[in-house]
Design a protein around this motif. Structure first.
Motif, mmCIF file in Angstrom:
data_model
loop_
_atom_site.group_PDB
_atom_site.id
_atom_site.type_symbol
_atom_site.label_atom_id
_atom_site.label_comp_id
_atom_site.label_asym_id
_atom_site.label_seq_id
_atom_site.Cartn_x
_atom_site.Cartn_y
_atom_site.Cartn_z
ATOM 1 N N MET A 1 0.755 -1.165 -0.091
ATOM 2 C CA MET A 1 -0.066 0.141 0.071
ATOM 3 C C MET A 1 1.098 1.149 -0.088
ATOM 4 N N VAL A 2 0.342 2.290 -0.515
ATOM 5 C CA VAL A 2 1.134 3.487 -0.406
ATOM 6 C C VAL A 2 0.301 4.787 -0.136
ATOM 7 N N ILE A 3 0.907 5.861 0.352
ATOM 8 C CA ILE A 3 0.107 6.963 0.882
ATOM 9 C C ILE A 3 1.197 7.883 1.003
ATOM 10 N N GLY A 4 0.772 9.245 0.802
ATOM 11 C CA GLY A 4 1.707 10.488 0.924
ATOM 12 C C GLY A 4 1.837 10.830 2.449
ATOM 13 N N LEU A 5 2.959 11.745 2.896
ATOM 14 C CA LEU A 5 3.366 12.019 3.835
ATOM 15 C C LEU A 5 3.612 13.408 3.882
ATOM 16 N N LYS A 6 3.113 14.208 4.852
ATOM 17 C CA LYS A 6 3.427 15.606 4.990
ATOM 18 C C LYS A 6 4.677 15.818 5.404
ATOM 19 N N PRO A 7 5.396 16.574 4.502
ATOM 20 C CA PRO A 7 6.863 16.863 4.824
ATOM 21 C C PRO A 7 7.082 17.367 6.265
ATOM 22 N N ASP A 8 6.247 18.057 6.793
ATOM 23 C CA ASP A 8 6.506 18.906 8.202
ATOM 24 C C ASP A 8 6.219 17.843 9.347
ATOM 25 N N LYS A 9 5.827 16.610 9.078
ATOM 26 C CA LYS A 9 5.339 15.701 9.693
ATOM 27 C C LYS A 9 6.377 14.090 9.848
ATOM 28 N N ILE A 10 7.434 14.495 8.968
ATOM 29 C CA ILE A 10 8.225 13.098 8.912
ATOM 30 C C ILE A 10 8.828 12.994 10.319
ATOM 31 N N GLU A 11 9.569 13.734 10.735
ATOM 32 C CA GLU A 11 10.398 13.314 12.446
ATOM 33 C C GLU A 11 8.987 13.037 13.339
ATOM 34 N N GLN A 12 7.975 13.639 13.362
ATOM 35 C CA GLN A 12 6.894 13.221 14.415
ATOM 36 C C GLN A 12 6.478 11.750 13.805
ATOM 37 N N TYR A 13 6.199 11.369 12.701
ATOM 38 C CA TYR A 13 5.713 10.097 12.042
ATOM 39 C C TYR A 13 6.794 8.997 12.586
ATOM 40 N N LYS A 14 7.898 9.290 12.354
ATOM 41 C CA LYS A 14 9.034 8.342 12.859
ATOM 42 C C LYS A 14 9.080 8.183 14.144
ATOM 43 N N GLN A 15 9.188 9.138 15.010
ATOM 44 C CA GLN A 15 9.124 9.167 16.405
ATOM 45 C C GLN A 15 7.955 8.101 16.989
ATOM 46 N N LEU A 16 6.668 8.453 16.473
ATOM 47 C CA LEU A 16 5.476 7.992 16.712
ATOM 48 C C LEU A 16 5.564 6.297 16.447
ATOM 49 N N HIS A 17 6.095 5.913 15.424
ATOM 50 C CA HIS A 17 6.093 4.321 15.206
ATOM 51 C C HIS A 17 7.615 3.854 15.923
ATOM 52 N N ALA A 18 8.546 4.816 16.338
ATOM 53 C CA ALA A 18 9.519 4.275 16.933
ATOM 54 C C ALA A 18 9.141 3.775 18.414
ATOM 55 N N ASN A 19 7.915 4.408 19.006
ATOM 56 C CA ASN A 19 7.461 4.009 20.056
ATOM 57 C C ASN A 19 6.070 3.791 19.981
ATOM 58 N N ALA A 20 5.715 2.950 19.199
ATOM 59 C CA ALA A 20 4.310 2.465 18.755
ATOM 60 C C ALA A 20 3.546 1.946 19.997
ATOM 61 N N TRP A 21 2.356 2.260 20.231
ATOM 62 C CA TRP A 21 1.252 2.086 21.411
ATOM 63 C C TRP A 21 1.453 0.559 21.598
ATOM 64 N N PRO A 22 1.312 0.077 22.731
ATOM 65 C CA PRO A 22 1.096 -1.485 22.792
ATOM 66 C C PRO A 22 -0.287 -1.955 22.433
ATOM 67 N N GLY A 23 -0.993 -1.214 22.763
ATOM 68 C CA GLY A 23 -2.501 -1.414 22.345
ATOM 69 C C GLY A 23 -2.691 -1.811 20.932
ATOM 70 N N VAL A 24 -1.785 -1.040 20.012
ATOM 71 C CA VAL A 24 -1.892 -0.990 18.436
ATOM 72 C C VAL A 24 -1.243 -2.195 18.272
ATOM 73 N N LEU A 25 -0.190 -2.440 18.738
ATOM 74 C CA LEU A 25 0.565 -3.389 18.385
ATOM 75 C C LEU A 25 -0.223 -4.812 18.816
ATOM 76 N N GLU A 26 -0.909 -4.991 19.933
ATOM 77 C CA GLU A 26 -1.662 -6.153 20.420
ATOM 78 C C GLU A 26 -2.836 -6.337 19.368
ATOM 79 N N GLN A 27 -3.447 -5.241 18.868
ATOM 80 C CA GLN A 27 -4.405 -5.140 17.961
ATOM 81 C C GLN A 27 -4.252 -5.814 16.859
#
Length: 106
Positions: A1-27
């Motif tokens: 799958m593919v989607i665009g990413l807002k340039p000003d959100k790249i670092e936030q997106y990376k940080q969020l996924h580096a610390n993915a929520w346990p409940g999301v991973l469980e789901q």
């Protein structure tokens, strides 16, 4: 799958996924999703996310409905969706654009 990413959100997106929520991973596990990866690439001045996962269940539609109904996943999507730019080529009802598999080797 593919989607665009807002340039000003790249670092936030990376940080969020580096610390993915346990409940999301469980789901993801409960929804029979395995080997889930998201890749980032800049192409012709725009940023794109490419995702890959393997589904190991026996009823994809049911498992995706269960995931979509999960409150933690809904909060995660609300946050991550605000960073993303859906492509015009997506099918009705899709957020990420699905891609056609043209080659697979095991």
């Amino acid at each position: 799958m593919v989607i665009g990413l807002k340039p000003d959100k790249i670092e936030q997106y990376k940080q969020l996924h580096a610390n993915a929520w346990p409940g999301v991973l469980e789901q993801l596990n409960e929804s029979n999703i395995r080997n889930y990866s998201i890749f980032l690439q800049k192409i012709e001045g725009r940023y794109y996310l490419f995702s890959y996962f393997e589904y190991v269940g026996d009823n994809y539609q049911r498992d995706m409905k269960k995931m979509a109904a999960d409150s933690v996943t809904q909060e995660w999507w609300k946050l991550t969706d605000s960073y993303q730019i859906p492509l015009d080529s997506r099918k009705q009802g899709e957020w990420w654009t699905t891609m056609e598999e043209v080659f697979h080797h095991e």
